[in-house]
Design a protein around this motif. Structure first.
Motif, short mmCIF file in Angstrom:
data_model
loop_
_atom_site.label_atom_id
_atom_site.label_comp_id
_atom_site.label_asym_id
_atom_site.label_seq_id
_atom_site.Cartn_x
_atom_site.Cartn_y
_atom_site.Cartn_z
N CYS A 44 36.36 32.39 65.24
CA CYS A 44 37.61 33.09 64.89
C CYS A 44 38.39 32.33 63.82
CB CYS A 44 38.47 33.29 66.13
SG CYS A 44 37.84 34.53 67.26
N LEU A 45 38.43 31.02 63.94
CA LEU A 45 39.16 30.23 62.96
C LEU A 45 38.47 30.24 61.60
CD1 LEU A 45 40.29 27.24 65.19
CD2 LEU A 45 41.65 29.19 64.41
N VAL A 46 37.15 30.25 61.58
CA VAL A 46 36.42 30.35 60.32
C VAL A 46 36.69 31.71 59.67
CG1 VAL A 46 34.08 30.54 59.36
CG2 VAL A 46 34.65 28.66 60.88
N ALA A 47 36.66 32.77 60.48
CA ALA A 47 36.97 34.11 59.96
C ALA A 47 38.40 34.17 59.44
CB ALA A 47 36.75 35.16 61.04
N LEU A 48 39.32 33.56 60.15
CA LEU A 48 40.71 33.52 59.70
C LEU A 48 40.84 32.77 58.38
CD1 LEU A 48 43.63 34.28 60.34
CD2 LEU A 48 43.83 32.13 61.58
N ALA A 49 40.11 31.67 58.21
CA ALA A 49 40.14 30.92 56.95
C ALA A 49 39.61 31.78 55.81
CB ALA A 49 39.33 29.64 57.08
N ALA A 50 38.56 32.55 56.07
CA ALA A 50 38.01 33.43 55.04
C ALA A 50 39.02 34.52 54.67
CB ALA A 50 36.71 34.05 55.51
N LEU A 51 39.68 35.09 55.67
CA LEU A 51 40.67 36.15 55.39
C LEU A 51 41.91 35.59 54.71
CD1 LEU A 51 40.41 38.19 58.72
CD2 LEU A 51 39.46 38.79 56.48
N ALA A 52 42.32 34.38 55.10
CA ALA A 52 43.53 33.78 54.51
C ALA A 52 43.33 33.43 53.04
CB ALA A 52 43.93 32.54 55.30
N SER A 53 42.11 33.10 52.65
CA SER A 53 41.87 32.71 51.26
C SER A 53 41.24 33.83 50.44
CB SER A 53 40.98 31.46 51.23
OG SER A 53 39.73 31.73 51.84
N TRP A 54 41.34 35.06 50.91
CA TRP A 54 40.76 36.22 50.22
C TRP A 54 41.48 36.49 48.92
CZ3 TRP A 54 43.29 41.12 49.68
CH2 TRP A 54 42.49 42.11 49.11
N SER A 55 40.72 36.83 47.92
CA SER A 55 41.26 37.27 46.64
C SER A 55 40.43 38.45 46.16
CB SER A 55 41.21 36.14 45.60
OG SER A 55 41.53 36.64 44.33
N VAL A 56 41.11 39.44 45.62
CA VAL A 56 40.40 40.62 45.15
C VAL A 56 39.51 40.28 43.95
CG1 VAL A 56 42.18 41.46 43.56
CG2 VAL A 56 40.69 43.09 44.73
N ASP A 57 39.79 39.18 43.27
CA ASP A 57 39.01 38.78 42.10
C ASP A 57 37.77 37.95 42.44
OD1 ASP A 57 40.80 40.05 40.39
OD2 ASP A 57 42.11 38.29 40.33
N ASP A 58 37.58 37.61 43.71
CA ASP A 58 36.40 36.86 44.11
C ASP A 58 35.16 37.74 44.02
OD1 ASP A 58 37.67 34.49 44.62
OD2 ASP A 58 37.79 34.78 46.78
N PRO A 59 34.01 37.16 43.67
CA PRO A 59 32.78 37.96 43.66
C PRO A 59 32.41 38.37 45.09
CG PRO A 59 32.28 35.65 43.29
CD PRO A 59 33.78 35.78 43.28
N SER A 60 31.97 39.59 45.23
CA SER A 60 31.55 40.11 46.54
C SER A 60 30.56 41.23 46.32
CB SER A 60 32.76 40.58 47.35
OG SER A 60 33.32 41.71 46.74
N LEU A 61 30.26 41.95 47.37
CA LEU A 61 29.30 43.05 47.25
C LEU A 61 29.87 44.23 46.47
CD1 LEU A 61 27.86 43.01 50.87
CD2 LEU A 61 26.96 41.88 48.84
N SER A 62 31.18 44.35 46.40
CA SER A 62 31.80 45.48 45.71
C SER A 62 32.41 45.08 44.37
CB SER A 62 32.87 46.12 46.59
OG SER A 62 33.90 45.19 46.84
N TYR A 63 32.34 43.80 44.00
CA TYR A 63 32.93 43.34 42.74
C TYR A 63 32.05 42.24 42.16
CZ TYR A 63 36.43 41.65 39.43
OH TYR A 63 37.09 41.28 38.29
N ALA A 64 31.41 42.55 41.03
CA ALA A 64 30.52 41.58 40.39
C ALA A 64 31.28 40.85 39.29
CB ALA A 64 29.30 42.28 39.80
N THR A 65 31.18 39.54 39.31
CA THR A 65 31.81 38.71 38.29
C THR A 65 31.07 37.38 38.21
OG1 THR A 65 33.88 37.72 37.54
CG2 THR A 65 33.51 37.78 39.90
N ASP A 66 31.20 36.73 37.05
CA ASP A 66 30.60 35.41 36.89
C ASP A 66 31.51 34.30 37.38
OD1 ASP A 66 28.31 36.46 35.77
OD2 ASP A 66 29.07 36.35 33.72
N LYS A 67 32.74 34.66 37.73
CA LYS A 67 33.72 33.68 38.20
C LYS A 67 33.29 33.10 39.54
CE LYS A 67 38.27 33.74 40.06
NZ LYS A 67 39.24 34.59 40.63
N ALA A 68 33.55 31.81 39.71
CA ALA A 68 33.24 31.18 41.00
C ALA A 68 34.22 31.68 42.06
CB ALA A 68 33.36 29.66 40.87
N PRO A 69 33.76 31.86 43.29
CA PRO A 69 34.68 32.36 44.33
C PRO A 69 35.78 31.35 44.63
CG PRO A 69 32.55 31.82 45.28
CD PRO A 69 32.42 31.67 43.80
#
Length: 176
Positions: A58-83
């Protein structure tokens, strides 16, 4: 008549005794502890260990959610930028999917498992776990509908509302 015959191979039996969760598997329904045979498999998992694993998850999931940015690369957003997510690409993907599907309810979804984990760490296993799991999933779904009822602020970076994809289904029901 009146005797319940099951096919070979019995179902595992689960129980909580003291500070451990036990699982036993007997070779068949005809050979069990009533007839003096030992189980094929017997596992004792300490409740505190289960609680610690769930709490850390739960704490790991919370850390991932707390540091979320819409500009991070993911399955729905492709970018060369480092997450920029604290957990790297995996954290960025998890957070993006959670916010896309559940909106702000993704944060509330972590509360019940964290409470259960704390109870397990204190060696107090929650009763009626099946009912609790159903309530957790239903409560998360209702929370998505609740957040979807609020107007989306200009600062919200996602095209769907605050309730995510699931919440947009609730607003679709309200407009019928």
């Amino acid at each position: 008549a009146g005797v319940n015959h099951r096919p070979l191979g019995s179902h595992p039996k689960y129980c909580v005794q003291g500070s451990a969760f036990f699982m036993t598997l007997n070779p068949s329904s005809h050979l069990d502890e009533r007839h003096g045979t030992a189980p094929v498999l017997s596992i004792a998992i300490p409740l505190r260990l289960v609680g610690i694993v769930v709490a850390v998850s739960c704490l790991v999931a919370l850390a991932a959610l707390a540091s979320w940015s819409v500009d991070d690369p993911s399955l729905s957003y492709a970018t060369d930028k480092a997450p920029g997510n604290w957990l790297g690409f995996a954290g960025a993907v998890f957070a993006d999917l959670a916010f896309q599907f559940l909106g702000l309810a993704a944060l509330l979804m972590l509360v019940p498992p964290l409470v259960w984990a704390l109870a397990l760490i204190r060696r107090l296993p929650p009763a009626y776990m099946g009912l609790r799991l159903f309530g957790w999933l239903a409560g998360t779904a209702i929370a998505t509908g609740f957040f979807a009822c609020f107007p989306t602020p200009q600062s919200w970076p996602l095209p769907l509302g605050l309730g995510g994809f699931a919440g947009s289904g609730f607003t679709g029901l309200f407009t019928l």
